[in-house]
Design a protein around this motif. Structure first.
Motif, mmCIF file in Angstrom:
data_model
loop_
_atom_site.group_PDB
_atom_site.id
_atom_site.type_symbol
_atom_site.label_atom_id
_atom_site.label_comp_id
_atom_site.label_asym_id
_atom_site.label_seq_id
_atom_site.Cartn_x
_atom_site.Cartn_y
_atom_site.Cartn_z
ATOM 1 N N LEU A 61 0.917 -1.164 -0.056
ATOM 2 C CA LEU A 61 -0.057 0.097 0.116
ATOM 3 C C LEU A 61 0.866 1.274 -0.018
ATOM 4 O O LEU A 61 0.505 2.024 -0.604
ATOM 5 N N THR A 62 1.844 1.222 0.831
ATOM 6 C CA THR A 62 2.922 2.351 0.729
ATOM 7 C C THR A 62 3.465 2.610 -0.695
ATOM 8 O O THR A 62 3.550 3.694 -1.181
ATOM 9 N N GLU A 63 3.861 1.424 -1.281
ATOM 10 C CA GLU A 63 4.455 1.815 -2.637
ATOM 11 C C GLU A 63 3.398 2.160 -3.534
ATOM 12 O O GLU A 63 3.783 3.064 -4.624
ATOM 13 N N ALA A 64 2.001 1.675 -3.477
ATOM 14 C CA ALA A 64 1.162 2.203 -4.291
ATOM 15 C C ALA A 64 0.677 3.584 -4.149
ATOM 16 O O ALA A 64 0.531 4.390 -4.913
ATOM 17 N N GLU A 65 0.768 4.090 -2.999
ATOM 18 C CA GLU A 65 0.795 5.706 -2.769
ATOM 19 C C GLU A 65 1.624 6.495 -3.142
ATOM 20 O O GLU A 65 1.567 7.242 -3.565
ATOM 21 N N ARG A 66 2.799 5.893 -3.132
ATOM 22 C CA ARG A 66 4.184 6.455 -3.692
ATOM 23 C C ARG A 66 4.015 6.706 -4.972
ATOM 24 O O ARG A 66 4.317 7.806 -5.868
ATOM 25 N N LEU A 67 3.486 5.665 -5.824
ATOM 26 C CA LEU A 67 3.404 5.805 -7.270
ATOM 27 C C LEU A 67 1.886 6.660 -7.497
ATOM 28 O O LEU A 67 1.709 6.650 -8.820
ATOM 29 N N GLY A 68 0.975 6.881 -6.629
ATOM 30 C CA GLY A 68 -0.210 7.485 -7.052
ATOM 31 C C GLY A 68 -1.323 6.705 -7.435
ATOM 32 O O GLY A 68 -1.924 7.092 -8.203
ATOM 33 N N LEU A 69 -1.113 5.339 -7.192
ATOM 34 C CA LEU A 69 -1.999 4.557 -7.585
ATOM 35 C C LEU A 69 -2.871 4.027 -6.535
ATOM 36 O O LEU A 69 -2.870 4.051 -5.414
ATOM 37 N N THR A 70 -4.532 3.993 -7.111
ATOM 38 C CA THR A 70 -5.532 3.737 -6.125
ATOM 39 C C THR A 70 -6.292 2.828 -7.083
ATOM 40 O O THR A 70 -6.304 2.742 -8.183
ATOM 41 N N LEU A 71 -7.444 2.569 -6.293
ATOM 42 C CA LEU A 71 -8.531 1.478 -6.976
ATOM 43 C C LEU A 71 -9.746 2.165 -6.910
ATOM 44 O O LEU A 71 -10.111 2.753 -5.884
ATOM 45 N N THR A 72 -10.765 2.206 -8.002
ATOM 46 C CA THR A 72 -11.981 2.792 -7.707
ATOM 47 C C THR A 72 -12.800 1.764 -6.772
ATOM 48 O O THR A 72 -12.586 0.578 -7.015
ATOM 49 N N PRO A 73 -14.039 2.141 -6.333
ATOM 50 C CA PRO A 73 -14.898 1.070 -5.525
ATOM 51 C C PRO A 73 -15.522 0.159 -6.665
ATOM 52 O O PRO A 73 -15.558 -0.948 -6.076
ATOM 53 N N ALA A 74 -15.357 0.567 -7.894
ATOM 54 C CA ALA A 74 -15.806 -0.436 -8.677
ATOM 55 C C ALA A 74 -14.902 -1.700 -9.118
ATOM 56 O O ALA A 74 -15.255 -2.736 -9.095
ATOM 57 N N GLU A 75 -13.704 -1.340 -9.080
ATOM 58 C CA GLU A 75 -12.584 -2.174 -9.444
ATOM 59 C C GLU A 75 -12.276 -2.938 -8.037
ATOM 60 O O GLU A 75 -12.279 -4.364 -8.219
ATOM 61 N N VAL A 76 -12.674 -2.399 -6.967
ATOM 62 C CA VAL A 76 -12.507 -3.375 -5.697
ATOM 63 C C VAL A 76 -13.770 -4.237 -5.534
ATOM 64 O O VAL A 76 -13.354 -5.593 -5.368
ATOM 65 N N GLU A 77 -14.869 -3.829 -6.090
ATOM 66 C CA GLU A 77 -15.989 -4.815 -6.014
ATOM 67 C C GLU A 77 -15.975 -5.912 -7.061
ATOM 68 O O GLU A 77 -16.089 -7.083 -6.777
ATOM 69 N N ALA A 78 -15.319 -5.580 -8.181
ATOM 70 C CA ALA A 78 -14.800 -6.353 -9.083
ATOM 71 C C ALA A 78 -14.126 -7.545 -8.720
ATOM 72 O O ALA A 78 -14.298 -8.730 -8.889
ATOM 73 N N ALA A 79 -12.791 -7.271 -7.782
ATOM 74 C CA ALA A 79 -11.879 -8.181 -7.383
ATOM 75 C C ALA A 79 -12.604 -8.870 -6.471
ATOM 76 O O ALA A 79 -12.355 -10.024 -6.303
ATOM 77 N N MET A 80 -13.398 -8.551 -5.582
ATOM 78 C CA MET A 80 -14.115 -9.240 -4.328
ATOM 79 C C MET A 80 -15.067 -10.178 -5.067
ATOM 80 O O MET A 80 -15.051 -11.238 -4.568
ATOM 81 N N THR A 81 -15.738 -9.939 -6.185
ATOM 82 C CA THR A 81 -16.545 -10.635 -6.813
ATOM 83 C C THR A 81 -15.764 -11.824 -7.427
ATOM 84 O O THR A 81 -16.193 -13.140 -7.472
ATOM 85 N N GLU A 82 -14.876 -11.434 -8.101
ATOM 86 C CA GLU A 82 -13.870 -12.676 -8.591
ATOM 87 C C GLU A 82 -13.397 -13.718 -7.671
ATOM 88 O O GLU A 82 -13.245 -14.763 -7.936
ATOM 89 N N PHE A 83 -12.797 -13.178 -6.376
ATOM 90 C CA PHE A 83 -12.264 -14.004 -5.623
ATOM 91 C C PHE A 83 -13.551 -14.954 -4.910
ATOM 92 O O PHE A 83 -13.157 -16.072 -4.916
ATOM 93 N N ALA A 84 -14.617 -14.143 -4.731
ATOM 94 C CA ALA A 84 -15.872 -15.098 -4.215
ATOM 95 C C ALA A 84 -16.053 -16.048 -5.031
ATOM 96 O O ALA A 84 -16.684 -17.167 -4.691
ATOM 97 N N SER A 85 -16.294 -16.033 -6.393
ATOM 98 C CA SER A 85 -16.627 -16.646 -7.373
ATOM 99 C C SER A 85 -15.952 -18.021 -7.494
ATOM 100 O O SER A 85 -16.036 -19.245 -7.739
#
Length: 408
Positions: free
Chosen positions: A84-108
């Motif tokens: 997370l620290t490295e993502a912040e340094r690079l200015g990278l984040t996830l949108t709520p939709a991207e997080v939901e998609a990743a959770m859906t894929e994992f649960a599937s």
């Protein structure tokens, strides 16, 4: 690209299907300092609380991960903070939709929707935020690795050609295996895994394997020394097949973790399957869960010669107790897939349980999946991901070496 996390473990062993069968964290396993929300560790300037450690440990234990959950939880959370620290340094984040998609894929992977997965976790005391944080850290790390290395890593057309040629050269095989299945009891702290590892290292002959199977295995094949009949390699769940292909004749596999058990395989022989075509397999099967009553199990076994017979034998039962479905072998829970691999159409297995009930499996049909032309873009993506995965571990080690990690 999270080799040290449970995500990679489950991707390899298919343990997601055991999601809600495992025991909780024993009170004696939780350090007590009077404040569950007190800082446990500080990674750079990011705090890990004791509560987060307990939550992650419970999450891992519910997944029957073959690790010490409290130790692995702290390690995984530490790595997540670095990501997370490295993502912040690079200015990278996830949108709520991207997080939901990743959770859906994992649960599937457990054949559940995200909402069903979260609800089941909640019943075991795991908060939705624990699942969300876990998925977020994994997805953002993949984005970080791509941002760091994608411009440096290339896949040539010749590499794609070689990968396609290698896939085309694959011949269908059949294998002669023995199995040794040791259940993992609730509250097991690693004894079963240790026993399996010891047996894997000690067994040096077919006779020794058969003797160990008769002593330790709880599979119906135990009385026959674990011997299975010849079967097409494609019958096996795709998570298990690589373990078998890596063996020499007579060699014993390292422990393979499936939901609720650890399994050893011995390769007794391997040959080209001249009657088959190179293809993956789809299976139609019935899954019936009934009370663990030997008389009722015998009634079902005696009355069913085909899957359709089960409908007449289960009149009056709730519809969800009998499920008939058709799926590629790779999408079937690994423990069920291993049992189905042993069956011919019309045969049953009663080796598995479900909660306090007995699971009856019946193979209705097995058919090859028609091969589709290999897409070069898909091959390119797979090769690129392998190269990036190889770089991600070194990247994480660099971050760990540069980090300030301290106890508060």
């Amino acid at each position: 690209m999270m080799k040290s996390s449970i995500f990679a473990v489950m991707a390899t062993f298919g343990l997601l299907t055991a999601v809600f069968s495992g025991p909780g964290i024993a009170q004696s396993e939780i350090p007590t300092d009077g404040n569950l929300y007190a800082p446990r560790l500080v990674v750079n300037d990011r705090v890990i609380t004791q509560y987060e450690v307990v939550q992650r440990a419970l999450f891992l234990k519910l997944l029957n991960a073959p690790v010490n959950p409290m130790v692995e939880a702290l390690k995984a959370l530490t790595e997540d903070r670095l990501r997370l620290t490295e993502a912040e340094r690079l200015g990278l984040t996830l949108t709520p939709a991207e997080v939901e998609a990743a959770m859906t894929e994992f649960a599937s992977r457990a054949n559940l929707s995200s909402e069903e997965f979260i609800a089941a976790l909640a019943q075991a005391g795991v908060e939705a935020s624990t699942f969300r944080d876990f998925v977020y850290a994994g997805q953002i790390w993949r984005n970080v690795v791509r941002a760091r290395f994608a411009s440096q890593v290339t896949v040539s057309e010749s590499e794609i050609d070689r990968a396609i040629a290698a896939a085309a050269r694959e011949k269908p095989l059949r294998v002669l295996l023995s199995e040794l299945v040791i259940p993992i009891a609730p509250g097991d702290t690693g004894e079963t895994a240790d026993l399996a590892a010891r047996l894997s290292g000690e067994i040096a002959s077919e006779g020794a394997f058969a003797s160990a199977a008769r002593r330790y295995s709880k599979s119906p094949t135990a009385g026959a020394g674990g011997h299975l009949a010849w079967m097409p390699l494609s019958n096996l769940p795709p998570q298990i097949a690589p373990f078998v292909l890596g063996l020499e004749v007579g060699q014993v596999s390292r422990p393979v973790f499936v939901p609720g058990a650890v399994v050893l395989f011995q390769l007794r022989d391997i040959a080209e399957d001249t009657a088959a075509k190179p293809a993956s397999v789809t299976v139609e099967y019935a899954r019936l869960v009934i009370p663990n009553d030997p008389a009722e199990v015998s009634r079902i076994q005696a009355g069913a010669d085909a899957c359709m017979d089960l409908y007449g034998l289960t009149k009056g039962l709730p519809a969800e107790q009998l499920v008939v479905e058709t799926k590629p072998m790779g999408e079937i829970p690994q423990d069920i897939g291993l049992e189905l691999a042993k069956l011919d159409a019309g045969e049953m297995s009663t080796a598995l349980t479900s909660g306090s009930g007995r699971m009856i499996l019946m193979l209705c049909n097995r058919a090859p999946v028609l091969e589709e032309p290999i897409a070069r873009d898909a091959v390119r993506g797979n090769l690129l991901n392998r190269k990036l995965e190889g770089l991600s571990e070194g990247y994480l080690e660099e971050l760990r070496a540069a980090a300030i990690i301290r106890e508060p």
